[in-house]
Scaffold this motif. Sequence first.
Motif, PDB file in Angstrom:
ATOM      1  N   ILE A  11       0.839  -1.210   0.000  1.00 51.77           N
ATOM      2  CA  ILE A  11       0.000   0.000   0.000  1.00 51.77           C
ATOM      3  C   ILE A  11       0.867   1.250   0.000  1.00 51.77           C
ATOM      4  O   ILE A  11       0.593   2.226  -0.715  1.00 51.77           O
ATOM      5  N   THR A  12       1.932   1.232   0.801  1.00 48.54           N
ATOM      6  CA  THR A  12       2.851   2.377   0.851  1.00 48.54           C
ATOM      7  C   THR A  12       3.485   2.631  -0.515  1.00 48.54           C
ATOM      8  O   THR A  12       3.617   3.788  -0.956  1.00 48.54           O
ATOM      9  N   LEU A  13       3.872   1.562  -1.211  1.00 48.87           N
ATOM     10  CA  LEU A  13       4.472   1.702  -2.540  1.00 48.87           C
ATOM     11  C   LEU A  13       3.482   2.315  -3.544  1.00 48.87           C
ATOM     12  O   LEU A  13       3.846   3.197  -4.336  1.00 48.87           O
ATOM     13  N   ILE A  14       2.219   1.853  -3.468  1.00 47.34           N
ATOM     14  CA  ILE A  14       1.190   2.382  -4.370  1.00 47.34           C
ATOM     15  C   ILE A  14       0.980   3.878  -4.128  1.00 47.34           C
ATOM     16  O   ILE A  14       0.901   4.679  -5.069  1.00 47.34           O
ATOM     17  N   ILE A  15       0.897   4.278  -2.854  1.00 48.81           N
ATOM     18  CA  ILE A  15       0.709   5.700  -2.523  1.00 48.81           C
ATOM     19  C   ILE A  15       1.901   6.519  -2.989  1.00 48.81           C
ATOM     20  O   ILE A  15       1.752   7.634  -3.509  1.00 48.81           O
ATOM     21  N   VAL A  17       3.979   5.873  -5.533  1.00 53.26           N
ATOM     22  CA  VAL A  17       3.925   6.017  -7.004  1.00 53.26           C
ATOM     23  C   VAL A  17       2.874   7.053  -7.388  1.00 53.26           C
ATOM     24  O   VAL A  17       3.085   7.890  -8.273  1.00 53.26           O
ATOM     25  N   TRP A  18       1.730   7.000  -6.734  1.00 51.13           N
ATOM     26  CA  TRP A  18       0.648   7.958  -6.996  1.00 51.13           C
ATOM     27  C   TRP A  18       1.102   9.380  -6.684  1.00 51.13           C
ATOM     28  O   TRP A  18       0.831  10.333  -7.410  1.00 51.13           O
ATOM     29  N   PHE A  19       1.831   9.535  -5.558  1.00 49.75           N
ATOM     30  CA  PHE A  19       2.350  10.838  -5.136  1.00 49.75           C
ATOM     31  C   PHE A  19       3.295  11.415  -6.189  1.00 49.75           C
ATOM     32  O   PHE A  19       3.196  12.584  -6.577  1.00 49.75           O
ATOM     33  N   ILE A  20       4.224  10.602  -6.682  1.00 46.56           N
ATOM     34  CA  ILE A  20       5.188  11.062  -7.691  1.00 46.56           C
ATOM     35  C   ILE A  20       4.477  11.454  -8.989  1.00 46.56           C
ATOM     36  O   ILE A  20       4.767  12.495  -9.606  1.00 46.56           O
ATOM     37  N   ALA A  21       3.499  10.618  -9.395  1.00 45.09           N
ATOM     38  CA  ALA A  21       2.772  10.895 -10.638  1.00 45.09           C
ATOM     39  C   ALA A  21       1.980  12.195 -10.535  1.00 45.09           C
ATOM     40  O   ALA A  21       1.946  13.015 -11.481  1.00 45.09           O
ATOM     41  N   THR A  47      -4.935  16.968  -3.783  1.00 44.09           N
ATOM     42  CA  THR A  47      -4.700  15.516  -3.818  1.00 44.09           C
ATOM     43  C   THR A  47      -3.299  15.185  -3.336  1.00 44.09           C
ATOM     44  O   THR A  47      -3.079  14.226  -2.579  1.00 44.09           O
ATOM     45  N   LEU A  48      -2.312  15.987  -3.766  1.00 47.22           N
ATOM     46  CA  LEU A  48      -0.926  15.760  -3.362  1.00 47.22           C
ATOM     47  C   LEU A  48      -0.765  15.876  -1.850  1.00 47.22           C
ATOM     48  O   LEU A  48      -0.023  15.114  -1.224  1.00 47.22           O
ATOM     49  N   SER A  49      -1.475  16.844  -1.262  1.00 49.14           N
ATOM     50  CA  SER A  49      -1.409  17.034   0.194  1.00 49.14           C
ATOM     51  C   SER A  49      -1.947  15.806   0.916  1.00 49.14           C
ATOM     52  O   SER A  49      -1.347  15.302   1.878  1.00 49.14           O
ATOM     53  N   TYR A  50      -3.098  15.275   0.447  1.00 50.73           N
ATOM     54  CA  TYR A  50      -3.670  14.062   1.044  1.00 50.73           C
ATOM     55  C   TYR A  50      -2.719  12.873   0.894  1.00 50.73           C
ATOM     56  O   TYR A  50      -2.525  12.073   1.819  1.00 50.73           O
ATOM     57  N   LEU A  51      -2.130  12.772  -0.318  1.00 55.04           N
ATOM     58  CA  LEU A  51      -1.212  11.653  -0.567  1.00 55.04           C
ATOM     59  C   LEU A  51       0.015  11.734   0.331  1.00 55.04           C
ATOM     60  O   LEU A  51       0.534  10.710   0.797  1.00 55.04           O
ATOM     61  N   LYS A  52       0.485  12.984   0.589  1.00 53.73           N
ATOM     62  CA  LYS A  52       1.660  13.157   1.440  1.00 53.73           C
ATOM     63  C   LYS A  52       1.395  12.629   2.845  1.00 53.73           C
ATOM     64  O   LYS A  52       2.188  11.875   3.404  1.00 53.73           O
ATOM     65  N   TRP A  53       0.220  12.998   3.403  1.00 52.56           N
ATOM     66  CA  TRP A  53      -0.113  12.518   4.751  1.00 52.56           C
ATOM     67  C   TRP A  53      -0.418  11.017   4.758  1.00 52.56           C
ATOM     68  O   TRP A  53      -0.085  10.309   5.704  1.00 52.56           O
ATOM     69  N   GLY A  54      -1.034  10.544   3.663  1.00 48.77           N
ATOM     70  CA  GLY A  54      -1.278   9.102   3.554  1.00 48.77           C
ATOM     71  C   GLY A  54       0.016   8.330   3.479  1.00 48.77           C
ATOM     72  O   GLY A  54       0.151   7.240   4.065  1.00 48.77           O
ATOM     73  N   LEU A  55       1.015   8.899   2.767  1.00 49.66           N
ATOM     74  CA  LEU A  55       2.316   8.243   2.652  1.00 49.66           C
ATOM     75  C   LEU A  55       3.027   8.183   4.001  1.00 49.66           C
ATOM     76  O   LEU A  55       3.609   7.157   4.369  1.00 49.66           O
TER      77      LEU A  55
END
Length: 359
Positions: A11-15, A17-21, A47-55
């Motif tokens: 899950i961390t890897l998926i988040i 990759v999503w963050f970088i994209a 979205t990037l902000s959410y992904l950062k905290w999710g990561l």
Amino acid sequence: MGLTLIGTALITLIIFVWFIATRRQIESLKNVKKQEEREKRLKLSKTLSYLKWGLVASFLVVVATGALSIMGNANEQDIYLEHTHGLGYSPDGKRIIIPAHAGLRVYEEGLWKTPEGEKHDYMGFSPANDGFYSSGHPAQGSTLNNPFGIVKSTDEGKSIKSLALDGETDFHNMAVGYTSHVIYAINPQPNSKMSSAGLYYSKDEGNSWTKSEMNGITEEPTAIAVHPTEPSILAIGTPTAVYFSNNFGNTFEKVTSAGQATALFFTNIGELYIGGYQNNAYLRKMDVASKKSEELKIPELEKDAVAFFAQNPTDEKELAFATFKNDVYLSTDGGSNWTKIADEGKTISNTDDTGKEKK
């Protein structure tokens, strides 16, 4: 624990990759004057902000899960048998259970485990077809009286029930009929149910006791065993012999003189296993009716002897014994070959590369 760690890492890897994209998409929107690109960039930034905290959160979960996994593996590897006080099988034959001063230890499918329940100091440990009986002392912080007197557990130590003499007596020499549930105990001193020292038995879970006369034995008992189905039949070992009684311990007959008897065990069909020491350690199986015995081959025990012995209740060819030095051996072929599963208290797992028990 391993599957959880793999899942959270994925899950961390998926988040990630999503963050970088997402960040690359934002960087590609260079014309901030165009309203369409400006609105799209704003949405992507959220979205990037959410992904950062999710990561960050998923990374912390990976770290925590990994730490717990390492701790779990360390705990499994660090299981130790200190002052082994008995040995027996679970009623289904799937687990070897050993009381080891600071609680029970379990050997199952090639691995050692510490089961649930308080870490009591069990003495006189006696397996039965519905659990085990014991004496001993409660764990630190327990609400149970010290000493135990006699207790019983039907859930492998998760909970125990006091039967008799709690807070009065600690029975080190004690045995129980596997199916009959008759309790024999050698009492060290008078208590509220036993007027003097000596051998007593109870056929009603410790509510009432009868004293055995013990005629024929003049030495201090070193081991005791009870026939699994016949409550009147028992054997007692001493520093020089093994004695047999078929009348509730009122009279005993000497059945063998072969040094000190250190361990006794009745099988489901009434054969008697005798562990002892006479110049060297030995293990013998006796036919009680004919008094004939055969010696089993066991590993060489240097200045040691069989302290506790058990047979799997569902497989007569599976045998196990513990020694006074806290070695534990297992045989799956009736004693022809033995595997060491504990060395001076240090437990030894017996699994192959896939985690399955070696045969």
